[in-house]
Design a protein around this motif. Structure first.
Motif, PDB file in Angstrom:
ATOM      1  N   GLU A   1       0.812  -1.144   0.068  1.00  0.00           N
ATOM      2  CA  GLU A   1      -0.057  -0.170  -0.125  1.00  0.00           C
ATOM      3  C   GLU A   1       0.835   1.204   0.092  1.00  0.00           C
ATOM      4  O   GLU A   1       2.054   1.269  -0.063  1.00  0.00           O
ATOM      5  N   GLY A   2       0.392   2.357  -0.039  1.00  0.00           N
ATOM      6  CA  GLY A   2       1.030   3.510   0.210  1.00  0.00           C
ATOM      7  C   GLY A   2       0.577   4.147   1.646  1.00  0.00           C
ATOM      8  O   GLY A   2       0.567   3.298   2.526  1.00  0.00           O
ATOM      9  N   GLY A   3       0.964   5.435   1.796  1.00  0.00           N
ATOM     10  CA  GLY A   3       0.364   6.021   3.017  1.00  0.00           C
ATOM     11  C   GLY A   3       0.648   7.618   3.113  1.00  0.00           C
ATOM     12  O   GLY A   3       0.893   7.979   1.957  1.00  0.00           O
ATOM     13  N   LEU A   4       0.628   8.144   4.427  1.00  0.00           N
ATOM     14  CA  LEU A   4       0.875   9.570   4.625  1.00  0.00           C
ATOM     15  C   LEU A   4       2.271   9.797   5.100  1.00  0.00           C
ATOM     16  O   LEU A   4       2.983   8.990   5.061  1.00  0.00           O
ATOM     17  N   CYS A   5       2.447  11.211   5.174  1.00  0.00           N
ATOM     18  CA  CYS A   5       3.857  11.525   5.421  1.00  0.00           C
ATOM     19  C   CYS A   5       4.595  10.693   6.540  1.00  0.00           C
ATOM     20  O   CYS A   5       5.728  10.306   6.474  1.00  0.00           O
ATOM     21  N   TYR A   6       3.882  10.562   7.670  1.00  0.00           N
ATOM     22  CA  TYR A   6       4.566   9.823   8.687  1.00  0.00           C
ATOM     23  C   TYR A   6       4.928   8.317   8.552  1.00  0.00           C
ATOM     24  O   TYR A   6       5.645   7.812   9.042  1.00  0.00           O
TER      25      TYR A   6
END
Length: 259
Positions: A65-70
């Protein structure tokens, strides 16, 4: 080679026997930006897990998957350290360029600082389509990568002691503020980012708890998918398609590898 190192290389398409050096980091950053999407689908689906090293590895390198900055900068931080770099995670505040103001959510952006030959550089893989695809020195020198120009200014503010400024190719005629960050407050453990995740899930001002968003860079620009539209930026030209839920699922799989 550790499992994390091998999985990260496999995900972005770098051979296990290829040595990662400071001089080849731009190549790694570009491959990362074009492979691992910036997305908030777990928040929208109410399926987030605690932020730990194990959970971030599972989400991004096992489930692809992807994700957010953190999440994105945490996994890149682990990869940098595994490959012998001196790196630290720091927090910052993203500037709201539409409202022309700093949001009140606090330090919800996460990025990496890397030290090489006595010089400190910003290395970010979690800033959506605004990513510098090369390390950016903190000495104010502007760098150019395939998607634009980037520089860092030293400041004295409530939001941090440096500001990343961005001038995106085909988009920005002038420099604009990206985010402020605090270089003197390194994060000791990624579990600190549970605070950020909680804010982004719960707060009304959060830009990530209302509608799905997926974006990644491409060879010619970038692609962005929401629940209502699919937008492709190609060499400065924009193509936008209005979509429904069925088309959203098709495009998420086709362009981002997300089921």
């Amino acid at each position: 080679m550790t499992e994390l190192n091998a999985l990260f290389r496999k995900r972005i398409g770098i051979p296990e026997n290829e040595k990662i050096t400071f001089e080849t980091l731009d190549h790694v950053l570009e491959k990362t930006a074009k492979t691992i999407p910036f997305e908030n689908l777990c928040i929208i689906a109410n399926k987030t897990n605690d932020v730990t090293k194990e959970n971030v590895v599972d989400k991004i390198l096992v489930r692809n998957e992807g994700g957010l900055c953190y999440e994105l900068n945490s996994i890149f931080h682990f990869f940098l350290v595994e490959n012998g770099f001196s790196a630290a995670l720091v927090r910052g505040v993203v500037y709201d360029s539409v409202a022309q103001s700093w949001p009140t959510l606090g330090r919800t952006h996460v990025t990496n600082l890397l030290i090489h030959d006595g010089q400190t550089y910003l290395v970010d893989t979690g800033f959506g389509a605004n990513l510098p695809l090369r390390p950016v020195p903190l000495n104010g020198e502007a760098i150019t990568s395939s998607n634009g120009e980037f520089r860092i200014k030293k400041v004295d503010s409530d939001h941090g002691d440096h500001i990343l400024e961005v001038k995106l190719k085909h988009k920005d005629p002038d420099w604009k503020i990206g985010y402020a960050f605090d270089s003197k407050r390194p994060v000791k453990d990624v579990t600190e980012f549970n605070e950020i995740q909680k804010i982004l899930i719960e707060e009304q001002e959060s830009p990530f708890n209302k509608n799905p968003l997926i974006t990644r860079l491409t060879d010619e620009g970038h692609v962005t998918l929401t629940d209502t539209s699919f937008t492709q930026w190609t060499a400065g030209k924009v193509m936008k398609e209005t979509i429904d839920h069925r088309r959203f699922k098709e495009l998420a799989k086709q362009h981002f590898g997300i089921e």
